[in-house]
Design an enzyme around this catalytic site. Structure first.
Site, short mmCIF file in Angstrom:
data_model
loop_
_atom_site.label_atom_id
_atom_site.label_comp_id
_atom_site.label_asym_id
_atom_site.label_seq_id
_atom_site.Cartn_x
_atom_site.Cartn_y
_atom_site.Cartn_z
N MET A 54 0.84 -1.19 0.00
CA MET A 54 0.00 0.00 0.00
C MET A 54 0.88 1.25 0.00
O MET A 54 1.65 1.47 0.93
CB MET A 54 -0.92 0.00 1.22
N PHE B 294 -0.06 4.87 7.47
CA PHE B 294 1.02 5.19 6.52
C PHE B 294 1.48 3.95 5.75
O PHE B 294 0.81 2.94 5.74
CB PHE B 294 2.15 5.91 7.24
N GLY B 295 2.62 4.05 5.04
CA GLY B 295 3.05 3.00 4.12
C GLY B 295 3.12 1.63 4.76
O GLY B 295 3.65 1.49 5.85
N SER B 296 2.63 0.62 4.09
CA SER B 296 2.53 -0.70 4.71
C SER B 296 2.19 -1.78 3.70
O SER B 296 2.09 -1.53 2.51
CB SER B 296 1.49 -0.65 5.82
N ARG B 297 1.97 -3.01 4.22
CA ARG B 297 1.73 -4.15 3.34
C ARG B 297 0.72 -5.10 3.97
O ARG B 297 0.63 -5.22 5.19
CB ARG B 297 3.05 -4.88 3.12
#
EC number: 4.1.1.-
Length: 208
Positions: free
Chosen positions: A85, A170-173
């Protein structure tokens, strides 16, 4: 709609921005304070966009699984689909299949970039959804900026396909395992939407 669990971040950003805006006005627009206030307004606006949680009409079915996250498929291996993401994506995660949450496993860890192989040691939260086709694992993996995974569901909750189950700030998976009764229908590099994109379909020889 704003994602549940984002309120503290938005409140803090808006409050600090308002404080500097008031100070700037009280000091007749002191350049430094005015600059901080403008930056704060921009960051608050970005956060509102980032923490958005749009309503989506989810078409539910026992014949397919849907994406648990917005983003891009960065890997498919061992019947596991890995979705990264980006900051501009919606970060609310949804159940890819209907079932009962039998277990939630939280593990502390590091904060490496979520697209790196070493991110397997990052902070993570794993939902085990017991479906009619077996257990499906949905794993939220924190990224380099993320510092907390938010969970909306609890053990023994029954979730419907497409239901919100959590969020990563925030940015992640997000990784999701696919039962053997399904054929994977997405490819590496494909963009997906949570609750909308079909990522796997039931095999033709499967009896209902």
């Amino acid at each position: 709609m704003i994602a549940k669990g984002s309120e503290p971040w938005l409140f803090t950003a808006a409050s600090v921005t308002a404080l500097f805006a008031i100070l700037s006005r009280a000091t007749d627009g002191l350049p430094f304070l005015n600059y901080i206030a403008n930056v704060g307004m921009a960051l608050t606006f970005v956060m509102v966009i980032f923490f958005r949680d749009p309503e989506r009409k989810v078409e539910t079915s026992d014949t397919y699984m849907i994406s648990p996250a917005d983003g891009t498929v960065i890997d498919i291996r061992d019947r596991k689909i890995c979705i990264f993401m980006f900051l501009q994506n919606v970060h609310v995660n949804r159940a890819p299949i209907s079932g009962k949450i039998s277990e939630i496993i939280y593990k502390k860890g590091g904060y490496l970039p979520a697209f790196c192989k070493d991110s397997e040691r990052n902070e993570r939260n794993e939902f085990i959804i017991h479906s009619k086709y077996g257990d499906v694992r949905v794993t939220q993996i924190a990224g380099i900026i993320a510092r907390r995974i938010v969970t909306y569901s609890n053990v023994n909750d029954t979730v419907e396909q497409g239901q919100r189950i959590g969020m990563i700030r925030f940015g992640s998976r997000v990784d999701v395992t696919i039962p053997h009764d399904f054929d994977i229908t997405v490819e590496k590099g494909e963009r997906v939407l949570a609750g909308k994109t079909i990522i796997a379909t039931i095999k033709n020889d499967r009896d209902f």
